[in-house]
Design an enzyme around this catalytic site. Structure first.
Site, PDB file in Angstrom:
ATOM      1  N   GLY A 181       0.763  -1.154  -0.018  1.00  0.00           N
ATOM      2  CA  GLY A 181      -0.059   0.038   0.112  1.00  0.00           C
ATOM      3  C   GLY A 181       0.878   1.124   0.072  1.00  0.00           C
ATOM      4  O   GLY A 181       1.940   1.208  -0.034  1.00  0.00           O
ATOM      5  N   ARG A 182       0.323   2.384  -0.061  1.00  0.00           N
ATOM      6  CA  ARG A 182       0.785   3.449  -0.047  1.00  0.00           C
ATOM      7  C   ARG A 182       0.134   4.618   1.032  1.00  0.00           C
ATOM      8  O   ARG A 182      -1.015   4.661   0.870  1.00  0.00           O
ATOM      9  CB  ARG A 182       0.627   4.106  -1.702  1.00  0.00           C
ATOM     10  CG  ARG A 182       1.628   5.566  -1.907  1.00  0.00           C
ATOM     11  CD  ARG A 182       0.804   5.972  -3.210  1.00  0.00           C
ATOM     12  NE  ARG A 182       1.692   5.431  -4.413  1.00  0.00           N
ATOM     13  CZ  ARG A 182       1.761   6.140  -5.443  1.00  0.00           C
ATOM     14  NH1 ARG A 182       0.970   7.260  -5.568  1.00  0.00           N
ATOM     15  NH2 ARG A 182       2.304   5.261  -6.538  1.00  0.00           N
ATOM     16  N   GLY A 183       1.035   5.283   1.642  1.00  0.00           N
ATOM     17  CA  GLY A 183       0.715   6.407   2.820  1.00  0.00           C
ATOM     18  C   GLY A 183       0.889   7.618   2.383  1.00  0.00           C
ATOM     19  O   GLY A 183       1.535   7.713   1.289  1.00  0.00           O
TER      20      GLY A 183
ATOM     21  N   LYS B 167       7.676  -0.213   6.179  1.00  0.00           N
ATOM     22  CA  LYS B 167       7.185   1.053   5.585  1.00  0.00           C
ATOM     23  C   LYS B 167       8.399   1.751   5.440  1.00  0.00           C
ATOM     24  O   LYS B 167       9.204   1.991   6.172  1.00  0.00           O
ATOM     25  CB  LYS B 167       6.291   1.476   6.925  1.00  0.00           C
ATOM     26  CG  LYS B 167       5.426   2.509   6.479  1.00  0.00           C
ATOM     27  CD  LYS B 167       4.729   3.111   7.626  1.00  0.00           C
ATOM     28  CE  LYS B 167       3.378   2.859   7.628  1.00  0.00           C
ATOM     29  NZ  LYS B 167       2.731   3.775   8.650  1.00  0.00           N
TER      30      LYS B 167
ATOM     31  N   GLU C 129       5.094  -5.665  11.857  1.00  0.00           N
ATOM     32  CA  GLU C 129       4.154  -6.939  11.789  1.00  0.00           C
ATOM     33  C   GLU C 129       3.369  -6.864  10.620  1.00  0.00           C
ATOM     34  O   GLU C 129       2.837  -5.689  10.096  1.00  0.00           O
ATOM     35  CB  GLU C 129       3.419  -6.990  13.238  1.00  0.00           C
ATOM     36  CG  GLU C 129       2.378  -8.295  13.239  1.00  0.00           C
ATOM     37  CD  GLU C 129       1.706  -8.349  14.235  1.00  0.00           C
ATOM     38  OE1 GLU C 129       0.894  -9.212  14.393  1.00  0.00           O
ATOM     39  OE2 GLU C 129       1.667  -7.348  15.272  1.00  0.00           O
ATOM     40  N   TYR C 130       3.446  -7.988   9.892  1.00  0.00           N
ATOM     41  CA  TYR C 130       2.526  -8.039   8.620  1.00  0.00           C
ATOM     42  C   TYR C 130       1.111  -8.169   9.284  1.00  0.00           C
ATOM     43  O   TYR C 130       0.667  -9.382   9.887  1.00  0.00           O
ATOM     44  CB  TYR C 130       3.195  -8.883   7.635  1.00  0.00           C
ATOM     45  CG  TYR C 130       2.178  -8.904   6.344  1.00  0.00           C
ATOM     46  CD1 TYR C 130       1.877  -8.368   5.656  1.00  0.00           C
ATOM     47  CD2 TYR C 130       2.038 -10.404   6.228  1.00  0.00           C
ATOM     48  CE1 TYR C 130       0.973  -8.677   4.710  1.00  0.00           C
ATOM     49  CE2 TYR C 130       1.338 -10.738   4.949  1.00  0.00           C
ATOM     50  CZ  TYR C 130       0.746  -9.962   4.220  1.00  0.00           C
ATOM     51  OH  TYR C 130      -0.139 -10.095   3.223  1.00  0.00           O
ATOM     52  N   ALA C 131       0.217  -7.594   8.657  1.00  0.00           N
ATOM     53  CA  ALA C 131      -1.382  -7.757   8.874  1.00  0.00           C
ATOM     54  C   ALA C 131      -1.958  -8.373   7.571  1.00  0.00           C
ATOM     55  O   ALA C 131      -2.185  -7.743   6.672  1.00  0.00           O
ATOM     56  CB  ALA C 131      -2.035  -6.644   9.284  1.00  0.00           C
TER      57      ALA C 131
ATOM     58  N   ASP D 266      -6.692   8.436  18.498  1.00  0.00           N
ATOM     59  CA  ASP D 266      -7.060   8.371  17.108  1.00  0.00           C
ATOM     60  C   ASP D 266      -7.763   7.218  16.628  1.00  0.00           C
ATOM     61  O   ASP D 266      -7.271   6.642  15.453  1.00  0.00           O
ATOM     62  CB  ASP D 266      -5.889   9.068  16.182  1.00  0.00           C
ATOM     63  CG  ASP D 266      -6.285   9.721  14.733  1.00  0.00           C
ATOM     64  OD1 ASP D 266      -7.474   9.881  14.761  1.00  0.00           O
ATOM     65  OD2 ASP D 266      -5.581   9.540  13.881  1.00  0.00           O
TER      66      ASP D 266
HETATM   67  P1  AMP Z   1       0.213   3.815   5.810  1.00  0.00           P
HETATM   68  O1  AMP Z   1       1.205   4.496   5.346  1.00  0.00           O
HETATM   69  O2  AMP Z   1       0.221   3.302   7.020  1.00  0.00           O
HETATM   70  O3  AMP Z   1      -1.139   4.333   5.551  1.00  0.00           O
HETATM   71  O4  AMP Z   1      -0.096   2.331   5.172  1.00  0.00           O
HETATM   72  C1  AMP Z   1      -0.456   2.417   3.588  1.00  0.00           C
HETATM   73  C2  AMP Z   1      -1.115   1.166   3.103  1.00  0.00           C
HETATM   74  O5  AMP Z   1      -0.301   0.148   3.304  1.00  0.00           O
HETATM   75  C3  AMP Z   1      -2.198   1.011   4.272  1.00  0.00           C
HETATM   76  O6  AMP Z   1      -3.454   1.613   3.818  1.00  0.00           O
HETATM   77  C4  AMP Z   1      -2.284  -0.676   4.044  1.00  0.00           C
HETATM   78  O7  AMP Z   1      -2.842  -1.150   3.132  1.00  0.00           O
HETATM   79  C5  AMP Z   1      -0.870  -1.226   3.928  1.00  0.00           C
HETATM   80  N1  AMP Z   1      -0.192  -1.478   5.085  1.00  0.00           N
HETATM   81  C6  AMP Z   1       0.345  -0.558   5.811  1.00  0.00           C
HETATM   82  N2  AMP Z   1       0.978  -1.275   6.908  1.00  0.00           N
HETATM   83  C7  AMP Z   1       0.540  -2.537   6.839  1.00  0.00           C
HETATM   84  C8  AMP Z   1       0.934  -4.060   7.690  1.00  0.00           C
HETATM   85  N3  AMP Z   1       1.618  -3.709   8.544  1.00  0.00           N
HETATM   86  N4  AMP Z   1       0.490  -5.009   7.182  1.00  0.00           N
HETATM   87  C9  AMP Z   1       0.015  -4.873   5.976  1.00  0.00           C
HETATM   88  N5  AMP Z   1      -0.510  -4.023   5.191  1.00  0.00           N
HETATM   89  C10 AMP Z   1      -0.054  -2.861   5.683  1.00  0.00           C
END
Ligand code: AMP
Length: 292
Positions: free
Chosen positions: A36-38, A58, A107-109, A152
């Site tokens: 994913g992308r944040g 990340k 941790e991988y979710a 949050d």
């Molecule tokens: P974030 O930058 O934390 O918003 O992460 C961006 C996207 O990556 C999220 O919306 C998830 O889809 C995916 N993602 C982030 N962290 C995890 C994780 N620990 N396990 C699986 N997917 C993740």
């Protein structure tokens, strides 16, 4: 990987030092598919080479962190999350950085985001909602016991693990505190009256947000949603709580929500009492697992 990291640490220092102190580099990982992308970077599936442990890596760009002035917030997030150990809290195993990026080893979710699941299903069943709310209450009891307020709690900050267990994933707004706070943070829809009005707040802000979440899981939208910010604000402050006729929600669920969404923060249902509420006891999976 946590085991590998911790045992390595033990080699260096027999004292109980944190796994975060292990010096990781990108070479320690095989990088897999993007997850994913944040806002500040990307998340990849990765494997730690020594232990074969699968993690989520990340990758945050320093330039973007600086530009948005969130370095301090990230430091606080890492400091808090790396010390937490709970089934319903995403582990942060460690971090490292190079000239341009910061890497968080998470941790991988495997089952992804609650937010996306909710969008897909529109709303959750009572069994699923009760299981998630009970798991979150247990995670919050653990956090509050460590003097951490999350501040949050919302679907965007929750992930689902391989067994279907809920994980709190984002600690960007959390604080380690012994005092009452006045800072305004988070998304308006989930803010309690005392934070909207910038008066002092404490750990009971998380009970309010849990009530909002319970409502959103069952109805598919947060209770004080409105077109204009000012209307949401007004509805929060008045606790203008209405239960739509559809979807049909049981009186037990509504009773629980009404006991959490109370303006006077000292009168909100304490989390240990929430776990004993008949609707939770009757509907939540005791193992905290929702498999669909
Ligand atoms: P974030 O930058 O934390 O918003 O992460 C961006 C996207 O990556 C999220 O919306 C998830 O889809 C995916 N993602 C982030 N962290 C995890 C994780 N620990 N396990 C699986 N997917 C993740």
């Amino acid at each position: 990987m946590a085991v590998a990291a911790e045992s390595q640490q033990e080699e260096k220092s027999p004292s109980k030092a944190s796994a975060v102190e292990r010096r990781w580099t990108l070479n320690d990982f095989d990088i897999g598919m993007p997850l994913g992308r944040g806002k500040f970077g990307h998340v990849y599936l990765a494997r730690e080479k020594r232990s074969n442990h699968i993690v989520a890596l990340k990758v945050l760009f320093k330039s973007q962190l600086k530009q948005s002035q969130v370095e301090h917030q990230l430091r606080r997030e890492v400091e808090i999350q790396s010390h937490l150990r709970h089934l319903n809290i995403l582990r942060l195993y460690g971090y490292f950085y190079d000239q341009t990026r910061v890497y968080l080893i998470l941790e991988y979710a495997a089952k992804g985001e609650v937010y996306k699941e909710l969008q897909k299903c529109k709303y959750f069943s009572e069994r699923r909602t009760a299981t998630y709310i009970s798991s979150l209450a247990q995670a919050l009891i653990y956090l509050h016991g460590k003097h951490v307020i999350h501040r949050d709690i919302k679907p965007e900050n929750l992930l689902i693990g391989i067994q279907g267990e809920l994980k709190i994933a984002d600690f960007g707004w959390s604080v380690h505190t012994f005092n009452r706070r006045r800072t305004m943070c988070g998304t308006l829809d989930y803010l309690p009256p005392e934070m909207v009005e910038s008066v002092e707040h404490d750990a009971s802000v998380d009970i309010w947000s849990l009530g909002i979440l319970c409502y959103e899981f069952l109805y598919g939208a947060p209770p004080f949603e409105a077109k204009e910010h000012s209307d949401t604000y007004r509805r929060i402050v008045k606790v203008d709580l209405k239960y739509p006729l559809k979807p049909i929600v049981s009186p037990g669920a509504k009773d629980l929500i009404s006991q959490m969404l109370v303006k006077d923060s000292s009168q909100r249902l304490p989390l240990h009492k929430l776990l004993e509420h008949p609707w939770i006891v009757q509907n939540a999976d005791p193992a905290g697992v929702y498999r669909g």
